[in-house]
Design an enzyme around this catalytic site. Structure first.
Site, mmCIF file in Angstrom:
data_model
loop_
_atom_site.group_PDB
_atom_site.id
_atom_site.type_symbol
_atom_site.label_atom_id
_atom_site.label_comp_id
_atom_site.label_asym_id
_atom_site.label_seq_id
_atom_site.Cartn_x
_atom_site.Cartn_y
_atom_site.Cartn_z
ATOM 1 N N ARG A 20 47.095 39.432 34.241
ATOM 2 C CA ARG A 20 47.299 39.655 35.682
ATOM 3 C C ARG A 20 48.059 40.948 35.946
ATOM 4 O O ARG A 20 47.661 41.742 36.805
ATOM 5 C CB ARG A 20 48.028 38.463 36.313
ATOM 6 C CG ARG A 20 47.193 37.191 36.310
ATOM 7 C CD ARG A 20 48.000 35.994 36.760
ATOM 8 N NE ARG A 20 49.129 35.805 35.846
ATOM 9 C CZ ARG A 20 50.230 35.127 36.127
ATOM 10 N NH1 ARG A 20 50.374 34.565 37.309
ATOM 11 N NH2 ARG A 20 51.189 34.991 35.241
ATOM 12 N N ASN A 38 46.232 33.072 37.962
ATOM 13 C CA ASN A 38 45.781 32.147 36.927
ATOM 14 C C ASN A 38 45.251 30.886 37.587
ATOM 15 O O ASN A 38 45.729 30.480 38.644
ATOM 16 C CB ASN A 38 46.939 31.759 36.000
ATOM 17 C CG ASN A 38 47.277 32.830 34.994
ATOM 18 O OD1 ASN A 38 46.478 33.704 34.702
ATOM 19 N ND2 ASN A 38 48.485 32.770 34.465
#
Length: 95
Positions: A20, A38
């Site tokens: 990320r 996520n």
């Protein structure tokens, strides 16, 4: 330059490898806005990207490999109608 919107589901070993944060850095570098998070299944990262077609394409190409330590098995890309709703690129909480 045409603006586009892509909704991505990246599957494999993509959590716990700074995916990320790395995606945010790549997106900011190319001027792409949106978000990444996520998924609670432990093996999926989801993202929405908006920006110029070529810039979004570069982020998608990066996502097919990911950062060091990632093992991307599949990237599903759903092209959606461009909305222009984002001012920046954010990391959102897991869902």
């Amino acid at each position: 330059m045409e603006n586009v919107r892509a909704h991505l589901y990246i599957k494999g070993k993509v959590q716990g490898v700074f995916f990320r944060q790395s995606m945010k850095e790549i997106a900011v570098r190319y001027g792409v806005r949106g978000w990444v998070r996520n998924r609670s299944d432990g093996r999926t990262v989801e993202a929405v990207l908006e920006g110029p077609r070529d810039a979004v394409a570069k982020v998608i190409e990066w996502a097919k490999v990911g950062p060091p330590g990632a093992r991307v098995e599949e990237v599903e890309v759903d092209w959606e109608e461009y909305k222009g709703e984002f001012q920046d690129f954010r990391i959102l909480p897991t869902v």
